[in-house]
Design a protein around this motif. Structure first.
Motif, PDB file in Angstrom:
ATOM      1  N   ARG A 194     105.317 -22.018 104.364  1.00 19.26           N
ATOM      2  CA  ARG A 194     103.979 -21.444 103.644  1.00 19.26           C
ATOM      3  C   ARG A 194     102.991 -21.753 104.371  1.00 19.26           C
ATOM      4  N   ASN A 195     102.960 -21.907 105.918  1.00 18.53           N
ATOM      5  CA  ASN A 195     101.814 -22.394 106.406  1.00 18.53           C
ATOM      6  C   ASN A 195     101.213 -21.125 107.240  1.00 18.53           C
ATOM      7  N   TRP A 196     100.818 -19.997 106.696  1.00 18.76           N
ATOM      8  CA  TRP A 196     100.689 -18.732 107.536  1.00 18.76           C
ATOM      9  C   TRP A 196      99.402 -18.917 108.714  1.00 18.76           C
ATOM     10  N   PRO A 197      98.416 -19.681 108.426  1.00 21.08           N
ATOM     11  CA  PRO A 197      97.823 -19.802 110.012  1.00 21.08           C
ATOM     12  C   PRO A 197      98.590 -20.487 110.891  1.00 21.08           C
ATOM     13  N   PHE A 198      99.263 -21.472 110.743  1.00 23.35           N
ATOM     14  CA  PHE A 198     100.264 -22.132 111.847  1.00 23.35           C
ATOM     15  C   PHE A 198     101.115 -21.003 112.487  1.00 23.35           C
ATOM     16  N   GLY A 199     101.979 -20.325 111.502  1.00 24.95           N
ATOM     17  CA  GLY A 199     102.787 -19.257 112.015  1.00 24.95           C
ATOM     18  C   GLY A 199     102.056 -18.187 112.724  1.00 24.95           C
ATOM     19  N   ALA A 200     100.738 -17.769 112.109  1.00 21.87           N
ATOM     20  CA  ALA A 200      99.890 -16.941 113.049  1.00 21.87           C
ATOM     21  C   ALA A 200      99.804 -17.363 114.458  1.00 21.87           C
ATOM     22  N   ALA A 201      99.539 -18.796 114.584  1.00 24.65           N
ATOM     23  CA  ALA A 201      99.167 -19.256 115.974  1.00 24.65           C
ATOM     24  C   ALA A 201     100.481 -19.009 116.714  1.00 24.65           C
ATOM     25  N   VAL A 202     101.579 -19.520 116.308  1.00 21.42           N
ATOM     26  CA  VAL A 202     102.827 -19.365 117.028  1.00 21.42           C
ATOM     27  C   VAL A 202     103.012 -17.837 117.518  1.00 21.42           C
ATOM     28  N   SER A 203     102.578 -16.830 116.535  1.00 23.42           N
ATOM     29  CA  SER A 203     102.842 -15.635 116.903  1.00 23.42           C
ATOM     30  C   SER A 203     101.889 -15.126 118.053  1.00 23.42           C
ATOM     31  N   VAL A 204     100.824 -15.538 117.944  1.00 26.23           N
ATOM     32  CA  VAL A 204      99.835 -15.402 118.862  1.00 26.23           C
ATOM     33  C   VAL A 204     100.256 -16.254 120.410  1.00 26.23           C
ATOM     34  N   VAL A 205     100.723 -17.151 120.257  1.00 25.94           N
ATOM     35  CA  VAL A 205     101.429 -17.517 121.504  1.00 25.94           C
ATOM     36  C   VAL A 205     102.661 -16.838 122.078  1.00 25.94           C
ATOM     37  N   LEU A 206     103.517 -16.250 121.262  1.00 28.64           N
ATOM     38  CA  LEU A 206     104.380 -15.629 121.470  1.00 28.64           C
ATOM     39  C   LEU A 206     103.961 -14.037 122.322  1.00 28.64           C
ATOM     40  N   LEU A 207     102.855 -13.391 121.547  1.00 29.90           N
ATOM     41  CA  LEU A 207     102.237 -12.420 122.302  1.00 29.90           C
ATOM     42  C   LEU A 207     101.630 -12.730 123.384  1.00 29.90           C
ATOM     43  N   ALA A 208     100.991 -13.698 123.732  1.00 30.29           N
ATOM     44  CA  ALA A 208     100.445 -14.258 124.857  1.00 30.29           C
ATOM     45  C   ALA A 208     101.490 -14.409 125.975  1.00 30.29           C
ATOM     46  N   ILE A 209     102.637 -14.884 125.566  1.00 27.99           N
ATOM     47  CA  ILE A 209     103.716 -15.131 126.870  1.00 27.99           C
ATOM     48  C   ILE A 209     104.022 -13.801 127.177  1.00 27.99           C
ATOM     49  N   MET A 210     104.212 -12.849 126.127  1.00 32.09           N
ATOM     50  CA  MET A 210     104.539 -11.619 126.637  1.00 32.09           C
ATOM     51  C   MET A 210     103.349 -10.775 127.652  1.00 32.09           C
ATOM     52  N   LEU A 211     102.535 -11.061 127.130  1.00 29.86           N
ATOM     53  CA  LEU A 211     101.180 -10.249 127.812  1.00 29.86           C
ATOM     54  C   LEU A 211     101.339 -11.003 129.211  1.00 29.86           C
ATOM     55  N   VAL A 212     101.474 -12.292 129.337  1.00 33.12           N
ATOM     56  CA  VAL A 212     101.614 -12.840 130.788  1.00 33.12           C
ATOM     57  C   VAL A 212     102.616 -12.244 131.387  1.00 33.12           C
ATOM     58  N   VAL A 213     103.740 -12.090 131.076  1.00 35.02           N
ATOM     59  CA  VAL A 213     104.876 -11.353 131.795  1.00 35.02           C
ATOM     60  C   VAL A 213     104.610 -10.119 132.109  1.00 35.02           C
ATOM     61  N   MET A 214     104.323  -9.225 131.187  1.00 31.68           N
ATOM     62  CA  MET A 214     103.846  -7.869 131.544  1.00 31.68           C
ATOM     63  C   MET A 214     102.697  -7.902 132.527  1.00 31.68           C
ATOM     64  N   THR A 215     101.831  -8.418 132.484  1.00 31.11           N
ATOM     65  CA  THR A 215     100.656  -8.420 133.338  1.00 31.11           C
ATOM     66  C   THR A 215     101.324  -8.617 134.717  1.00 31.11           C
ATOM     67  N   ALA A 216     102.184  -9.782 134.750  1.00 32.85           N
ATOM     68  CA  ALA A 216     102.834  -9.974 136.101  1.00 32.85           C
ATOM     69  C   ALA A 216     103.515  -8.941 136.596  1.00 32.85           C
ATOM     70  N   MET A 217     104.213  -8.298 135.739  1.00 37.55           N
ATOM     71  CA  MET A 217     105.100  -7.070 136.278  1.00 37.55           C
ATOM     72  C   MET A 217     104.195  -6.039 136.664  1.00 37.55           C
ATOM     73  N   ALA A 218     103.096  -5.754 135.902  1.00 36.92           N
ATOM     74  CA  ALA A 218     102.329  -4.445 136.310  1.00 36.92           C
ATOM     75  C   ALA A 218     101.606  -4.858 137.683  1.00 36.92           C
ATOM     76  N   LEU A 219     101.141  -6.044 137.988  1.00 34.31           N
ATOM     77  CA  LEU A 219     100.718  -6.473 139.069  1.00 34.31           C
ATOM     78  C   LEU A 219     101.507  -6.233 140.120  1.00 34.31           C
ATOM     79  N   TRP A 220     102.758  -6.930 140.235  1.00 32.06           N
ATOM     80  CA  TRP A 220     103.837  -6.483 141.116  1.00 32.06           C
ATOM     81  C   TRP A 220     104.146  -5.035 141.080  1.00 32.06           C
ATOM     82  N   ARG A 221     104.132  -4.279 140.183  1.00 31.61           N
ATOM     83  CA  ARG A 221     104.442  -2.752 140.299  1.00 31.61           C
ATOM     84  C   ARG A 221     103.264  -2.271 141.180  1.00 31.61           C
TER      85      ARG A 221
END
Ligand SMILES: Nc1ncnc2c1ncn2[C@@H]1O[C@H](COP(=O)(O)OP(=O)(O)O)[C@@H](O)[C@H]1O
Ligand SMILES: [Mg+2]
Lengths: 257, 294, 352
Positions: free
Chosen positions: B261-288
């Motif tokens: 029950r630490n939602w803000p910390f859970g939210a931070a982990v989620s944001v990190v997960l989204l950020a990794i995803m974004l980095v990977v997808m941007t890299a792919m888009a650049l490659w494309r």
């Protein structure tokens, strides 16, 4: 030498098919095992199926799942149909619009699920069936949208021009020509949205309130409590329903191309 | 384009865009904000807390009892394990998926349709149930475990609740995501190009490397993306097949929004997960883009 | 009102896209098409024929100009309010309806009672000899049969004008010839204006009362097939239709035209300066050397079955074809010098 045949691809493919289907077969087999310990095969029986039919928690969860999947997939299909018609022809911003519509497909579900939980709780929206229907509708939209768009893309615009040429106005053209030709795509989209909602665990896990457990959520907590033959039986039923519906949608998608 | 057509299009798009933006876009934005707040209150979030990056710092450091910040490897390890699991799964899916896609493309039309259905079905069946099937297969007193232990010379092994079980479960869960895009590339592949390569003196292996691989690369990239991203956020597989020591990012998020029950910390982990995803997808888009420009 | 033309197109322009990327497809096109006329738009692929037809049908709207059908301004009317029907290039038969339902579609939209729909759909199918296929689906018909159904469907509502966009292009040669004859018969029986689009010059000449030759969104020449063939006014028209010989000459201020090799012809009339003359291969004759207007070298002769084809080289190096229908005419020797006789009335002065 056949250029399309590569060494060992056939063997690997057969192994992969086995890998994909053996777990399903094992699960199904165990669901018919009479023995409660589930590892010792005694003899085949339908006992566990009979038992899930009379289990009130399972009955309630099944009902919730069906109501949820029906409501969410009908809403998602209607909304997706409108969106597909709107994005049929090119316009500035079409690719952005399509990306937004497909957003639920690429975002990690757990992130969207907890974010939605956060939104509902902070807005004071009570968790339960209503909350789940809203969230499911959102992530079902692309599943309904894609088959409808595919069908529309395969549909030559000249059918509609022909209808207008033959004195049908826009509404009559939609009713007499567009919709009948689009129907298999709409049904395929609806089926996929329904399956997606029916099978969903994560979103429901976070958004189900007391008494509105869905079947996957029930199965998850049952597994956590310990493996029982009832779980095998209800899981097998879930698999079969999905397989049937997906096969149906597959054939609808290929209908009269 | 007349304005009435624009209005009609806008009206048709309104419900879809409104639902997705309100039920997906808005919550994600809210989560970004909450990740800067502190836990507290009845809803789990102290809305009046001053925004800070404390939750993100907590991912790496923790406050010692005397107030100094010391490195806390707990979340770093989970983070690295998630990335490693996702990478391994992607690699396994590629190794299994390439031959299957190649083989499918060479089949008759009926054969291809049947295979397509067979590969698509697991994609749509319940993820939870399919991972549960592996739980049954790998469990301690199951026949697989007994068979393995009968031949394994180094004492009893546990098949379940480890990284290997999670890798198997993830590969099983996401293999169709790899096969389908690869297949769609091979299906459109012009096989005469291989003949041309042979004609120009390339051996089979060289033809594969110099002609097939470059043309198939977009499919490989698309498939890898489709496997890697959901793997990173996997929750069900590590929850069922992994043990307490094999948690992934998804489990951390679930725990923070559930029992901890630490939602803000859970939210931070989620944001990190989204950020990794974004980095990977941007890299792919650049490659494309680079590929398209070349 | 009764003398209004079936269709009149007045100064119509059309571009696709806007700004720098705009493609200008039609430039200030004006045509008047009479009642019961078989009018053909002829031109190479991409010249704007389909676009012009779609403007008449109402599938596109003109950027400027006016379109009248039967005297009424329909420039901004939607397709379902225009008394024209289209035979689509790919037929566009509704795949989910039977042949009869397809043919009855417009009649149902016009609110006719059921028995009348049946009767008139039957009549339309009879016209194209497809009555026995009424209950089939389009997918169960051959290309030629689909073509007939498409015709019946467009004729059933008795439109004032029928628009046909390369309706025969999907058929094989033999069927195509048969359908050409049937189309012509249908048109005279039904007494309807046909606007027909094709890129096949032979088809255009065979079928039409009048032909408009288009190039790059403009109508270059319009007239009966015979005048288009015999008196092309543009180099493009001359080139596009049939075989033609082009001679580069010079019109003299004193009248007459100087040909390559120095000989001067008394006509036809032209403004002084360089001119291009056109002459059809069957209008020129080979005569003994020195007795024609120019001497030329015979390069090659070929027997065509009904005629001989001679290929000559003119003094300026240009090649020249002659089609000699008289097979008993004396055979000149290959490589030898022959004379060329050109009747002045067969010579056409071309605009660029
Ligand atoms: N909807 C459209 N958008 C953009 N360009 C078009 C469109 N329709 C036709 N064109 C262009 O207009 C030109 C004329 O097309 P069309 O009328 O179909 O020619 P035709 O029927 O004589 O072959 C072509 O260059 C074509 O590419
Ligand atoms: Mg055309």
């Amino acid at each position: 030498m056949n250029l399309r045949r590569f060494p060992a691809t056939r063997e690997v493919s057969i192994a992969v098919l086995a890998f994909l289907y053996i777990p399903v077969v094992v699960l199904t087999a165990y669901s018919f095992n009479a023995n409660r310990t589930a590892t010792v095969w005694t003899h085949a029986s339908f006992d566990w199926y009979a038992r899930i039919l009379t289990n009130p928690s399972i009955q309630a969860a099944t009902w919730n799942s069906i109501v949820l999947a029906t409501a969410a997939s009908i809403a998602a299909t209607g909304i997706a149909l409108m969106a597909a018609l709107a994005t049929r022809r090119a316009f500035p911003g079409r690719s952005t619009t399509e990306s937004v519509l497909n957003l639920p497909l690429i975002l990690p579900e757990i992130v969207v699920a907890v974010a939605t939980l956060l939104l509902f709780v902070s807005l004071g929206i009570s968790l339960g069936l209503g909350a789940m229907i809203l969230a499911h509708t959102a992530f079902c939209i692309p599943f309904a949208y894609l088959p409808i768009r595919a069908r529309l893309d395969g549909l030559s615009g000249s059918y509609e021009e022909a209808a207008q040429d033959l004195y049908a106005n826009r509404f009559r053209t939609f009713r007499r020509v567009t919709m009948p030709l689009l129907w298999p795509g709409v049904m395929a989209g609806f089926t996929l949205a329904f399956v997606t909602s029916l099978d969903d665990f994560l979103t429901s896990f976070f958004l189900s309130g007391p008494g509105t457990t869905t079947l996957p959520v029930y199965i998850f907590s049952a597994i956590r409590a310990g493996i029982t033959p009832e779980i095998n039986a209800i899981s097998t039923v879930m698999l079969l329903i999905s397989i049937l519906l997906v096969s149906l949608s597959f054939f609808l998608g290929r209908l009269r191309r | 384009m007349t304005s009435s057509a624009t209005v009609r299009r806008g009206l048709l798009l309104l419900p879809a865009l409104a639902i997705i933006l309100l039920l997906i876009g808005l919550p994600l934005g809210l989560m970004g904000w909450v990740s800067l707040l502190q836990k507290g209150g009845s809803s789990g979030v102290d809305w009046s807390a001053p925004p800070s990056i404390g939750n993100y710092l907590r991912l790496v450091w923790e406050e010692d009892f005397d107030g100094t910040m010391i490195l806390n490897p707990t979340y770093l390890v989970i983070f690295l394990r998630s990335v490693a699991q996702a990478a391994v799964t992607t690699f396994l899916c590629l190794c299994l998926g390439l031959p299957v896609a190649l083989w499918m493309a060479g089949l008759s039309k009926t054969g291809r349709n049947v295979m397509l259905l067979l590969i698509t079905i697991p994609f749509w069946t319940n993820l939870l149930v399919r991972n549960y099937a592996w739980l049954i297969i790998l469990r301690e007193d199951g026949w697989t475990a007994r068979a393995v232990n009968a031949v394994w010379p180094f004492g009893p092994v546990q098949l379940l609740y480890n990284d290997v079980a999670v890798a198997i479960g993830l590969t099983y869960s996401f293999l169709p995501f790899m096969i389908l895009p690869l297949y769609s590339v091979f299906e459109k592949f012009d096989w005469r190009l291989i003949e041309a390569a042979h004609d120009l003196g390339a051996t089979r292996r060289r033809a594969l490397k110099r002609v097939v691989l470059p043309l198939v690369m977009p499919g490989i990239v698309a498939g890898s993306l489709l496997v890697f991203i959901p793997c990173l956020g996997a929750f069900v597989t590590p929850a069922l097949l992994g043990g307490g020591k094999t948690a992934m990012l998804g489990n951390v998020i679930q725990a923070q929004f559930g029992s901890a029950r630490n939602w803000p910390f859970g939210a931070a982990v989620s944001v990190v997960l989204l950020a990794i995803m974004l980095v990977v997808m941007t890299a792919m888009a650049l490659w494309r883009n680079r590929r398209a420009a070349a | 009102m009764h003398d209004d033309p079936a269709v009149s197109i007045e100064h119509v322009s059309k571009a696709f896209g806007r700004g720098a990327t705009a493609v200008h497809v039609l430039h200030d096109v004006s045509v008047t098409i009479g009642r019961r006329e078989f009018f053909t738009l002829l031109g190479p692929s991409g010249c704007g024929k389909t676009t012009l037809l779609r403007l008449i049908a109402g599938f596109e709207t003109a950027d400027s100009g006016l379109i009248r059908i039967d005297g009424a301004d329909v420039t901004d009317a939607p397709p379902f309010r225009r008394p024209v029907n289209t035979v689509f290039q790919n037929y566009a038969l509704f795949p989910h309806m039977t042949v009869e339902q397809n043919v009855g579609f417009a009649l149902e939209e016009q609110g006719l009672p059921r028995d009348q729909i049946r009767r008139r759909a039957g009549e339309a199918l009879e016209m194209v000899r497809m009555q026995s296929f009424a209950q089939r689906r389009p997918a169960e018909l051959s290309g030629g049969q689909q073509q007939r159904v498409a015709l019946a469907r467009a004729l059933a509502p008795r439109p004032k004008v029928l628009l046909l966009d390369e309706p025969l292009s999907a058929l094989d040669l033999k069927l195509r010839k048969e359908m050409q004859i049937e189309l012509k018969q249908l048109q005279s029986e039904a007494g309807i204006t046909f606007i027909f689009v094709t890129h096949d010059q032979e088809e255009a000449l065979t079928l039409s009362d009048r032909v408009a030759v288009m190039q790059s969104g403009r109508i270059l020449q319009m007239g009966p097939p015979r005048s288009i063939y015999e008196a092309p006014t543009h180099r493009f028209v001359a080139d596009f239709i049939g075989d033609i010989n082009l001679i580069e000459g010079e019109a003299l201020a004193s009248g007459g035209i100087r040909l390559p090799g120095g000989a001067t012809l008394p006509g036809p009339a032209a403004a002084p300066g360089r001119v291009t003359l056109a002459v059809r291969p069957e209008r020129a004759k080979i005569v003994p050397a020195g007795s024609g207007v120019i001497d030329a070298t015979l390069v090659h002769s070929a027997f065509l079955g009904t005629a001989m084809l001679h290929k000559l080289t003119l003094p300026d190096g240009a090649s020249f074809l002659i089609r000699e229908a008289d097979l008993s005419a004396p055979m000149p020797e290959r490589g030898g010098t022959v004379g060329l006789s050109l009747p002045v009335e067969a010579l056409q002065v071309l605009q660029a």
